[in-house]
Scaffold this motif. Structure first.
Motif, PDB file in Angstrom:
ATOM      1  N   GLN A  71      28.237  68.047  58.821  1.00 32.59           N
ATOM      2  CA  GLN A  71      27.825  67.056  60.082  1.00 32.59           C
ATOM      3  C   GLN A  71      27.633  65.839  59.483  1.00 32.59           C
ATOM      4  O   GLN A  71      27.170  64.904  60.266  1.00 32.59           O
ATOM      5  CB  GLN A  71      27.100  67.487  61.087  1.00 32.59           C
ATOM      6  N   TRP A  72      27.172  65.592  58.046  1.00 33.77           N
ATOM      7  CA  TRP A  72      26.598  64.387  57.610  1.00 33.77           C
ATOM      8  C   TRP A  72      27.613  63.217  57.453  1.00 33.77           C
ATOM      9  O   TRP A  72      29.062  63.390  57.395  1.00 33.77           O
ATOM     10  CB  TRP A  72      25.951  64.915  56.106  1.00 33.77           C
ATOM     11  N   ARG A  73      27.123  62.087  57.596  1.00 31.02           N
ATOM     12  CA  ARG A  73      27.836  60.849  57.175  1.00 31.02           C
ATOM     13  C   ARG A  73      26.859  60.042  56.436  1.00 31.02           C
ATOM     14  O   ARG A  73      25.744  60.023  56.599  1.00 31.02           O
ATOM     15  CB  ARG A  73      28.358  60.177  58.442  1.00 31.02           C
ATOM     16  N   PHE A  74      27.325  59.317  55.396  1.00 30.78           N
ATOM     17  CA  PHE A  74      26.494  58.352  54.804  1.00 30.78           C
ATOM     18  C   PHE A  74      27.189  56.758  54.681  1.00 30.78           C
ATOM     19  O   PHE A  74      28.077  56.720  54.427  1.00 30.78           O
ATOM     20  CB  PHE A  74      26.362  58.712  53.078  1.00 30.78           C
ATOM     21  N   VAL A  75      26.109  55.962  55.128  1.00 29.08           N
ATOM     22  CA  VAL A  75      26.551  54.624  55.055  1.00 29.08           C
ATOM     23  C   VAL A  75      25.943  53.851  53.961  1.00 29.08           C
ATOM     24  O   VAL A  75      24.636  53.982  53.668  1.00 29.08           O
ATOM     25  CB  VAL A  75      26.295  53.912  56.353  1.00 29.08           C
ATOM     26  N   VAL A  76      26.773  53.553  52.835  1.00 31.38           N
ATOM     27  CA  VAL A  76      26.426  52.793  51.622  1.00 31.38           C
ATOM     28  C   VAL A  76      26.259  51.236  51.937  1.00 31.38           C
ATOM     29  O   VAL A  76      27.254  50.478  52.434  1.00 31.38           O
ATOM     30  CB  VAL A  76      27.598  53.053  50.675  1.00 31.38           C
ATOM     31  N   ILE A  77      25.052  50.839  51.778  1.00 33.81           N
ATOM     32  CA  ILE A  77      24.797  49.233  52.145  1.00 33.81           C
ATOM     33  C   ILE A  77      24.713  48.628  50.860  1.00 33.81           C
ATOM     34  O   ILE A  77      23.364  48.752  50.151  1.00 33.81           O
ATOM     35  CB  ILE A  77      23.575  49.190  53.044  1.00 33.81           C
TER      36      ILE A  77
ATOM     37  N   LEU B 177       7.859  47.500  49.631  1.00 35.77           N
ATOM     38  CA  LEU B 177       9.203  47.886  49.538  1.00 35.77           C
ATOM     39  C   LEU B 177       9.841  46.951  50.765  1.00 35.77           C
ATOM     40  O   LEU B 177      11.096  46.731  50.452  1.00 35.77           O
ATOM     41  CB  LEU B 177       9.040  49.274  50.223  1.00 35.77           C
ATOM     42  N   ALA B 178       9.354  46.780  51.818  1.00 38.85           N
ATOM     43  CA  ALA B 178      10.038  46.059  52.916  1.00 38.85           C
ATOM     44  C   ALA B 178      10.404  44.624  52.431  1.00 38.85           C
ATOM     45  O   ALA B 178      11.355  44.212  52.709  1.00 38.85           O
ATOM     46  CB  ALA B 178       9.168  46.204  54.103  1.00 38.85           C
ATOM     47  N   ALA B 179       9.401  44.068  51.825  1.00 38.08           N
ATOM     48  CA  ALA B 179       9.596  42.446  51.135  1.00 38.08           C
ATOM     49  C   ALA B 179      10.914  42.425  50.158  1.00 38.08           C
ATOM     50  O   ALA B 179      11.472  41.580  50.081  1.00 38.08           O
ATOM     51  CB  ALA B 179       8.379  42.081  50.831  1.00 38.08           C
ATOM     52  N   GLN B 180      10.958  43.399  49.486  1.00 38.65           N
ATOM     53  CA  GLN B 180      11.994  43.408  48.603  1.00 38.65           C
ATOM     54  C   GLN B 180      13.286  44.243  48.829  1.00 38.65           C
ATOM     55  O   GLN B 180      14.291  44.276  48.080  1.00 38.65           O
ATOM     56  CB  GLN B 180      11.613  44.090  47.343  1.00 38.65           C
TER      57      GLN B 180
ATOM     58  N   THR C 227      22.531  42.900  55.419  1.00 37.29           N
ATOM     59  CA  THR C 227      22.342  43.899  56.185  1.00 37.29           C
ATOM     60  C   THR C 227      20.921  44.494  55.545  1.00 37.29           C
ATOM     61  O   THR C 227      20.256  45.093  56.228  1.00 37.29           O
ATOM     62  CB  THR C 227      23.344  45.096  55.998  1.00 37.29           C
ATOM     63  N   LYS C 228      20.895  44.321  54.143  1.00 41.87           N
ATOM     64  CA  LYS C 228      19.605  44.979  53.715  1.00 41.87           C
ATOM     65  C   LYS C 228      18.309  44.137  54.068  1.00 41.87           C
ATOM     66  O   LYS C 228      17.306  44.768  54.257  1.00 41.87           O
ATOM     67  CB  LYS C 228      19.959  45.005  52.094  1.00 41.87           C
ATOM     68  N   ARG C 229      18.378  42.901  54.140  1.00 40.66           N
ATOM     69  CA  ARG C 229      17.507  42.229  54.698  1.00 40.66           C
ATOM     70  C   ARG C 229      17.070  42.452  56.198  1.00 40.66           C
ATOM     71  O   ARG C 229      15.935  42.606  56.349  1.00 40.66           O
ATOM     72  CB  ARG C 229      17.868  40.557  54.620  1.00 40.66           C
ATOM     73  N   ARG C 230      18.058  42.766  56.918  1.00 41.35           N
ATOM     74  CA  ARG C 230      17.786  43.386  58.133  1.00 41.35           C
ATOM     75  C   ARG C 230      16.922  44.497  58.143  1.00 41.35           C
ATOM     76  O   ARG C 230      15.986  44.732  58.920  1.00 41.35           O
ATOM     77  CB  ARG C 230      19.100  43.482  59.233  1.00 41.35           C
ATOM     78  N   PHE C 231      17.309  45.587  57.328  1.00 40.98           N
ATOM     79  CA  PHE C 231      16.729  46.596  57.077  1.00 40.98           C
ATOM     80  C   PHE C 231      15.207  46.506  56.608  1.00 40.98           C
ATOM     81  O   PHE C 231      14.204  47.226  57.292  1.00 40.98           O
ATOM     82  CB  PHE C 231      17.302  47.698  56.285  1.00 40.98           C
TER      83      PHE C 231
END
Length: 209
Positions: free
Chosen positions: A49-55, A95-98, A60-64
């Protein structure tokens, strides 16, 4: 196996949370290798039941990074001074900043499911987290760093809307993936003795070794 490859036990004993990354790119071949390892994990009923979104997209990474920083800041605000000063929590803000500069983010998702098992029995963790650990161990064997994060789940609705994730799936973990930054090295993990956490037959009963 070549002489410079790690044994499974060495990989396990030297896996650690990496929160600082270099800008060295992660190849598609290595990315496929870690994802193939993820989907080889045992899972509930072999329902996969897994799915993986590669970003890889920078925005998009900035939003995360923004979601992570907001959630991390709120969490730290609720902590005592000693916990707030600990190294893992200091590194969380970094970690968030980078986040936008990390080569790859992998968002692990899990299907909610409507069939067996019975209502009230949630086996999704038995599916997604072995897959995530497989991914992280194989990444370590390739010299790639990872860390499992869940801060983004405090913005689950926003995350799912932004990435078009359907309602019948939830996100379970966000795994940054990349080579450790200069000065950051893998090392044997420091853990307390087994006697403190392993009991025989009853809680608190020492296990003779």
């Amino acid at each position: 196996m070549t002489s410079d490859e790690l044994s499974l036990l060495d990989t396990i004993h030297t896996q650690r949370a990496i929160r600082h990354y270099s800008d060295k790119p992660v190849t598609e071949d290595d990315l496929s290798t870690v994802l193939e390892a993820a989907v080889r994990a045992p899972n509930a009923g072999n329902r996969q039941q897994w799915r993986f979104v590669v970003i890889r997209d920078r925005e998009t990474k900035r939003r995360f990074g923004d979601w992570y920083l907001r959630a991390w800041s709120a969490t730290v605000d609720r902590m005592g001074d000693d916990d707030r000063a600990s190294q893992p929590y200091r590194s969380g803000g970094e970690l968030a900043a980078q986040m936008e500069d990390i080569p790859v983010l992998i968002l692990a998702c899990i299907e909610k499911g409507t069939g067996p098992p019975a209502e009230g029995l949630d086996t999704r963790g038995a599916t997604i987290y072995p897959a995530v650990q497989n991914l992280m161990l194989v990444a370590r064997s390739l010299g790639l760093g990872t860390v499992i994060t869940t801060m983004h789940t405090q913005f689950e609705t926003d995350v799912k809307s932004y990435l078009d994730i359907p309602d019948d799936f939830d996100t379970a973990a966000l795994i940054p993936l990349g080579y450790p930054a200069e000065g950051v090295a893998f090392s044997r993990s420091l853990r307390g003795p087994l006697a403190d956490v392993v009991f025989l037959d009853r809680w608190g009963r020492p296990r003779a070794v």
